[in-house]
Design a protein around this motif. Structure first.
Motif, short mmCIF file in Angstrom:
data_model
loop_
_atom_site.label_atom_id
_atom_site.label_comp_id
_atom_site.label_asym_id
_atom_site.label_seq_id
_atom_site.Cartn_x
_atom_site.Cartn_y
_atom_site.Cartn_z
N LEU A 129 85.44 20.34 110.49
CA LEU A 129 85.89 21.66 110.01
C LEU A 129 87.36 21.68 109.64
CD1 LEU A 129 84.05 23.93 112.59
CD2 LEU A 129 83.59 23.78 110.13
N LEU A 146 82.98 18.31 115.76
CA LEU A 146 82.89 19.44 114.85
C LEU A 146 84.25 19.85 114.31
CD1 LEU A 146 80.40 20.92 114.03
CD2 LEU A 146 80.74 22.51 115.90
N LEU A 174 87.25 33.13 129.71
CA LEU A 174 86.48 32.16 128.92
C LEU A 174 86.60 30.80 129.60
CD1 LEU A 174 88.39 31.40 125.56
CD2 LEU A 174 89.40 31.63 127.81
N LEU A 187 76.24 14.02 118.84
CA LEU A 187 77.01 15.11 118.24
C LEU A 187 78.27 14.59 117.57
CD1 LEU A 187 76.83 17.75 121.12
CD2 LEU A 187 75.75 17.94 118.87
N PRO A 188 78.61 15.15 116.43
CA PRO A 188 79.87 14.78 115.78
C PRO A 188 81.02 15.53 116.45
CG PRO A 188 78.84 16.51 114.52
CD PRO A 188 77.92 16.23 115.69
N ILE A 234 79.93 22.13 123.10
CA ILE A 234 80.14 22.27 121.66
C ILE A 234 79.83 23.70 121.19
CG2 ILE A 234 77.81 21.48 120.99
CD1 ILE A 234 79.25 19.92 118.66
N GLY A 235 80.75 24.25 120.42
CA GLY A 235 80.54 25.59 119.86
C GLY A 235 80.98 26.72 120.76
N GLN A 236 81.37 26.41 121.99
CA GLN A 236 81.74 27.49 122.92
C GLN A 236 83.24 27.79 122.83
OE1 GLN A 236 80.14 27.40 126.88
NE2 GLN A 236 78.28 26.35 126.24
N PRO A 237 83.57 29.06 122.81
CA PRO A 237 84.98 29.45 122.75
C PRO A 237 85.77 28.90 123.94
CG PRO A 237 83.58 31.32 122.22
CD PRO A 237 82.67 30.22 122.72
N PRO A 289 92.32 30.84 121.38
CA PRO A 289 90.96 30.33 121.53
C PRO A 289 90.40 29.80 120.22
CG PRO A 289 90.95 32.73 121.49
CD PRO A 289 92.37 32.30 121.48
N THR A 290 89.61 28.75 120.35
CA THR A 290 88.85 28.21 119.23
C THR A 290 87.55 27.66 119.83
OG1 THR A 290 88.92 26.67 117.36
CG2 THR A 290 89.96 25.92 119.40
N ILE A 291 86.70 27.07 119.00
CA ILE A 291 85.49 26.53 119.61
C ILE A 291 85.73 25.11 120.08
CG2 ILE A 291 83.81 28.01 118.49
CD1 ILE A 291 83.27 25.69 116.51
#
Ligand code: SF4
Ligand code: SF4
Lengths: 248, 248
Positions: B241, B237, B79, B234-235, B25-28, B16-18
């Protein structure tokens, strides 16, 4: 004091720009930043709207004047107005919200949840951001619960509510996890802290972008290793894009 | 071929990652990236999952094998599974979705909307990402409409649906605006393009991060000047990162 002459302490009004964090990330918004806060977080990134040393820059404004400014900035096209601070909950914002909703605008607030207001029920979005141990502040959970009650007191809807936690270290992370467990129905947004917040009188000060990125990666890894899949992990997009610059 | 022996072409399964972009965006999430695409976008950033030159890296996997891998990666904690590609809609994913939902997982897909599938109705999130002029591809709006119909064909709910547009230039922006006007009920996510996509055989290749940031700022300015306040900007992410690194 009558509602009509009631003044709101304003630190700055700016936008439209995108919301840089949390539930509304990426969404166009005009920010109404109020002056004054009942907290003094060690890493506060809006000291210019908190410390009374800067209160000579705050204006006591009437609702109609503020509203005129928001309409001007947005070209009379409705959008989401973000009420921030300082702590916007210590200001009398009920009339502003009701006024703006007449024109079709939506309202979001972000507050630490230390002061409950009945006008929370009129909001479209309520972000409660209890401050973790690294801030040096203590959360009163009864008052935070009062904030939730106030927001949901109206039978017709009420705001979408979320919890947001700034996380600098393991203790902050544990705090966020405990707090989230108290309110299992609320979505949770985790955000790495900016350990190089802007000095209040230098809005062009450099931030340690690599450090901010490293903290984001650390937080993502931690949440994944922990399998906390209900959490959303987001950086402060405005910090990545504009550094500590104000008014963008 | 019976459903049981039906194979799915897989390029990679990771997490898992975001989720790095768009609606989630940002959700696992765990990513299931399928191999193969009916498009050849000029700036495709997942050529390793598109170009048949790389198909020796793809595996024809059975639904149960894929599902076992997702469960392993997520430690059996439900998830959101993100189905991506290539174009995941050209693969037979209906059984995988039904299987995963039995275990309490949610499913999101991102596709250009060139192939409609009845199993779109079983998804939790459907992101349709029509490709703008800079891609060199043409959108068939009738098929895109079929995708929407397929997703909403089931009386009991259906996925949350959003439109996502990659924007490199003014022509792309105009395309996004026209397309959004065709579907006024759908939320719109705008995303600046990565003009330095990874070469398919070098997942550590450097990206031009400043250039990516500049395009994001340009896009934010454009949307604000245009007062397109219904759009979310939104970029990517994960690009900010991790650069072009794969499998994170
Ligand atoms: S609650 Fe917010 S505005 Fe107040 S001191 Fe803390 S970080 Fe600053
Ligand atoms: S549709 Fe997506 S995967 Fe297919 S070629 Fe275009 S960018 Fe690549």
């Amino acid at each position: 004091m009558s509602a009509a002459s009631e003044k709101i302490r304003i630190s700055e009004i700016f936008g439209p720009t995108i919301q840089g964090e949390g539930m509304l990330i990426g969404q166009p918004t005009v920010f109404v930043r109020t002056g004054g806060c009942d907290y003094r977080c060690s890493w506060c990134d809006t000291l210019h709207a908190v410390d009374s040393e800067y209160r000579h820059n705050w204006l006591a404004m009437e609702t109609e004047t503020i509203w005129g400014q928001v309409r001007y900035l947005s070209g009379d096209v409705p959008l989401t107005v973000s009420l921030s601070g300082g702590n916007p909950a210590i200001q009398p914002l009920g009339n502003l919200i009701r006024r703006g909703k007449q024109d079709g605008y939506r309202f979001a607030i972000e507050t630490q949840g230390s002061v409950a207001r009945d006008w929370f029920a009129d909001l479209d979005f309520l972000v409660l951001s209890p401050k973790p141990p690294s801030s040096g502040m203590e959360t009163d959970w009864d008052i935070l619960t009062d904030c939730l009650k106030a927001a949901t007191s109206c039978s017709s809807g009420g705001p979408r509510i979320g919890l947001k936690f700034v996380v600098f270290d393991d203790a902050d992370y544990a705090f966020a996890k405990d707090a989230a467990a108290r309110f299992p129905d609320l979505p949770v947004y985790l955000q790495p802290g900016n350990h190089t917040p802007p000095p209040p009188d230098d809005d062009d000060a450099r931030i340690d972008l690599d450090g901010v990125m490293d903290r984001m990666l650390w937080l993502v890894d931690k949440v994944m290793a922990d399998r906390w899949f209900a959490a959303t992990v987001l950086p402060q997009l405005h910090v990545l894009l504009w550094g500590n610059k104000r008014g963008v």
